[in-house]
Enzyme design. Structure first.
Site, PDB file in Angstrom:
ATOM      1  N   VAL A  11       0.655  -1.222  -0.055  1.00 15.26           N
ATOM      2  CA  VAL A  11       0.047   0.059  -0.050  1.00 15.26           C
ATOM      3  C   VAL A  11       0.949   1.150   0.193  1.00 15.26           C
ATOM      4  O   VAL A  11       0.896   2.026  -0.703  1.00 15.26           O
ATOM      5  CB  VAL A  11      -0.877  -0.065   1.055  1.00 15.26           C
ATOM      6  CG1 VAL A  11      -1.699   1.148   1.274  1.00 15.26           C
ATOM      7  CG2 VAL A  11      -1.917  -1.024   0.959  1.00 15.26           C
ATOM      8  N   ASP A  30      10.661   4.247   6.031  1.00 16.44           N
ATOM      9  CA  ASP A  30      10.538   2.602   6.479  1.00 16.44           C
ATOM     10  C   ASP A  30      11.923   2.306   7.560  1.00 16.44           C
ATOM     11  O   ASP A  30      12.866   2.949   7.319  1.00 16.44           O
ATOM     12  CB  ASP A  30      10.775   1.758   5.146  1.00 16.44           C
ATOM     13  CG  ASP A  30      10.020   0.308   5.734  1.00 16.44           C
ATOM     14  OD1 ASP A  30       8.878   0.140   5.107  1.00 16.44           O
ATOM     15  OD2 ASP A  30      10.604  -0.525   6.491  1.00 16.44           O
ATOM     16  N   ARG A 155      -6.263  -3.508  -5.669  1.00 21.13           N
ATOM     17  CA  ARG A 155      -6.423  -4.899  -5.842  1.00 21.13           C
ATOM     18  C   ARG A 155      -4.734  -5.255  -6.533  1.00 21.13           C
ATOM     19  O   ARG A 155      -4.286  -4.622  -7.527  1.00 21.13           O
ATOM     20  CB  ARG A 155      -7.158  -5.592  -7.116  1.00 21.13           C
ATOM     21  CG  ARG A 155      -8.725  -5.237  -6.456  1.00 21.13           C
ATOM     22  CD  ARG A 155      -9.547  -5.488  -7.858  1.00 21.13           C
ATOM     23  NE  ARG A 155      -9.419  -4.279  -8.747  1.00 21.13           N
ATOM     24  CZ  ARG A 155      -9.854  -4.245 -10.053  1.00 21.13           C
ATOM     25  NH1 ARG A 155     -10.546  -5.426 -10.559  1.00 21.13           N
ATOM     26  NH2 ARG A 155      -9.407  -3.355 -11.102  1.00 21.13           N
ATOM     27  N   LEU A 268     -17.400 -13.575  -8.716  1.00 19.05           N
ATOM     28  CA  LEU A 268     -18.308 -14.713  -8.603  1.00 19.05           C
ATOM     29  C   LEU A 268     -17.662 -15.821  -9.201  1.00 19.05           C
ATOM     30  O   LEU A 268     -18.217 -16.773  -9.505  1.00 19.05           O
ATOM     31  CB  LEU A 268     -19.576 -14.300  -9.269  1.00 19.05           C
ATOM     32  CG  LEU A 268     -20.732 -13.522  -8.782  1.00 19.05           C
ATOM     33  CD1 LEU A 268     -21.971 -13.481  -9.824  1.00 19.05           C
ATOM     34  CD2 LEU A 268     -21.198 -14.273  -7.131  1.00 19.05           C
ATOM     35  N   GLY A 275      -7.813 -15.502  -0.872  1.00 13.16           N
ATOM     36  CA  GLY A 275      -6.440 -15.238   0.020  1.00 13.16           C
ATOM     37  C   GLY A 275      -6.079 -14.194   0.117  1.00 13.16           C
ATOM     38  O   GLY A 275      -6.810 -12.940  -0.166  1.00 13.16           O
ATOM     39  N   CYS A 278      -6.104  -8.922   2.657  1.00 16.34           N
ATOM     40  CA  CYS A 278      -7.086  -8.443   3.011  1.00 16.34           C
ATOM     41  C   CYS A 278      -8.593  -9.091   3.512  1.00 16.34           C
ATOM     42  O   CYS A 278      -9.076  -9.132   4.504  1.00 16.34           O
ATOM     43  CB  CYS A 278      -7.745  -7.354   1.969  1.00 16.34           C
ATOM     44  SG  CYS A 278      -6.417  -6.290   1.500  1.00 16.34           S
ATOM     45  N   ARG A 345       0.604 -14.282   1.077  1.00 17.14           N
ATOM     46  CA  ARG A 345      -0.146 -14.204   2.308  1.00 17.14           C
ATOM     47  C   ARG A 345      -1.517 -14.819   2.229  1.00 17.14           C
ATOM     48  O   ARG A 345      -2.228 -14.615   1.129  1.00 17.14           O
ATOM     49  CB  ARG A 345      -0.323 -12.658   2.754  1.00 17.14           C
ATOM     50  CG  ARG A 345       0.783 -11.927   3.232  1.00 17.14           C
ATOM     51  CD  ARG A 345       0.777 -10.598   3.718  1.00 17.14           C
ATOM     52  NE  ARG A 345       0.590  -9.757   2.458  1.00 17.14           N
ATOM     53  CZ  ARG A 345       0.469  -8.457   2.497  1.00 17.14           C
ATOM     54  NH1 ARG A 345       0.309  -7.892   3.595  1.00 17.14           N
ATOM     55  NH2 ARG A 345       0.330  -7.768   1.418  1.00 17.14           N
TER      56      ARG A 345
END
Length: 459
Positions: A11, A30, A155, A268, A275, A278, A345
């Site tokens: 993100v 960071d 996404r 759908l 997975g 989120c 993840r």
């Protein structure tokens, strides 16, 4: 404006590069010095199509540091983009958020600044961050530091397009903070920037909706959106299970219901389930929040249950044909949780490999981009790497297609199954669209491949 991004993961990095491309001066902060040094060299620690090109174009407006004292004082807007990983009870781990908020507070310089919760955070976190700022700012004054919730709806795999051409921009907070956010996002709101050639503006796209709300409503919007999408996928998978039993085809069913504008076709697709970082985390967090207030959420609980069952269904299909898996060679194609990313993840492939390890199978895995990351993050699993999909398939007793990479869709499956010891494919993403010319067992989710007829063979 001067913008600081705290956290350079999926993100934070995408947000920072996008804002720099739009003309803002951006400092990416960071606490990992290795990551910062890589970014200074122009190396991106994640895989996201087009991000390297956008980074190169925005390089002049980007700076990288590990030092809060350098990054915070002069910033007009400060984004918190740190991780909030799930804990065993479903609650997100907020230690990174708390540490970032405290360090930001200690380095504010007294001018009007907006602190933005971009990370997906529990409902009420905006007020909590405001209290941290109030308690730890060196010279705190009311109406000088404004906390805003601005959830992301990106996404992975299409993050650049989602960033530059969003459906909506959600801004939660008091008016003074929202005014500055509108100024920051003006190029997006009015679509006044030049679209990159490699991420063209969609033909039918106009401008995003701007949704201004309270802090609490903005936080709820993020959780409610992700939980609804998770529910939609789980619903498709639950219907797919019934389709298998009655002989219906899930693709035909979802196509038919998707033309209803109240439902739509997106999210759908039946398969191995969702997975990533989120859907599972946010749905669990929403259920946990409900529990904190004595409010049960059985529909969302069922969505998680169906999703987990879907992973077991894939192994059940494998066992139905191979019986004992001990000593069998199983190829797993796809390791990332979705195509066009290297994010591992909560990937279904992880659970497949772990279960196969327990059952004594030899696992050979392949992924177009995620294998290097898997060496670090999946060191606890036992599998052999295959340089190509063909190498994974050669001599296999079965193949599980775990990620719907385009590369796997385009494989000549007639040729591939000939190289297997036993021609069994568990197509957990329904990527094989045509019946094969050679004898093989193809198990899919919610449907069966049509049988090839004599007329097809002649054609």
């Amino acid at each position: 404006m001067n913008v600081t991004i705290v956290g350079t993961g999926y993100v934070g990095l995408g947000t920072g590069v996008m804002l720099a491309y739009l003309g803002h001066q951006v400092i990416g902060l960071d606490t990992d010095p290795t990551k910062i040094e890589s970014l200074k060299r122009g190396e991106i620690p994640i895989y996201e199509p087009g991000l390297d090109q956008l980074l190169a174009e925005a390089q002049a407006n980007l700076h990288w540091t590990t030092d809060y004292a350098h990054a915070i004082p002069n910033a007009d807007v400060i984004f918190i983009c740190v991780g909030t990983p799930p804990q065993s009870d479903g609650r997100p781990n907020l230690s990174y958020l708390e540490g970032a908020a405290r360090s930001i507070a200690q380095n504010l310089n007294g001018k009007t600044q907006v602190i933005v919760n971009k990370s997906t955070v529990p409902i009420g976190s905006g007020d909590w961050v405001s209290r941290i700022i109030e308690e730890h700012a060196v010279d705190y004054h009311a109406n000088r530091y404004f906390v805003v919730s601005n959830p992301e709806f990106l996404r992975e795999g299409t993050a650049l397009g989602d960033s530059l051409y969003p459906d909506r921009i959600v801004l939660g907070g008091i008016a003074a903070g929202l005014v500055r956010m509108r100024q920051l996002y003006a190029p997006l709101i009015h679509q006044s920037f030049k679209a990159p050639d490699y991420v063209p503006r969609p033909k039918e796209y106009t401008v995003p909706a701007v949704v201004e709300t309270t802090l609490t409503s903005a936080e709820m919007i993020k959780y409610a959106a992700n939980a609804f999408l998770a529910l939609k996928i789980s619903y498709a998978n639950e219907i797919a299970g019934l389709c298998e039993r009655v002989g219906a085809n899930i693709d035909e069913v979802t196509a038919g219901i998707g033309f209803d504008q109240r439902i739509g076709h997106r999210f759908l697709a039946a398969g191995a389930g969702w997975g990533g970082s989120c859907f599972g985390k946010d749905t669990s967090a929403l259920i946990t929040t409900g529990g904190d207030y004595g409010y049960e959420m059985p529909i969302l609980s069922a969505a998680i249950e169906v999703n987990q069952r879907q992973r077991s269904t894939v192994i059940d299909k494998l066992q139905k044909h191979l019986r004992l898996l001990k000593g069998k060679r199983v190829a797993v194609l796809g390791m990332a949780f979705k195509p066009n990313t290297d994010d591992l993840r909560d990937a279904p492939a992880h659970d497949f490999i772990a279960r196969l390890n327990l059952l004594g199978a030899t696992v050979v895995a392949h992924d177009p981009v995620a294998m290097e990351r898997a060496r670090k993050e999946w060191a606890h699993l036992r599998y052999q790497e295959a340089a190509t999909a063909q190498d994974a398939i050669n001599g296999a007793d079965a193949v599980i297609i775990a990620t719907e990479w385009t590369e796997y869709r385009r494989l000549n499956w007639n040729s591939k199954v000939r190289s297997m010891r036993n021609a069994l494919v568990i197509d957990a993403r329904n990527v094989i669209s045509e019946p094969l010319d050679v004898p093989a067992v193809i198990e899919q989710i919610g449907k069966e491949l049509p049988e090839r007829t004599a007329a097809d063979a002649v054609a």
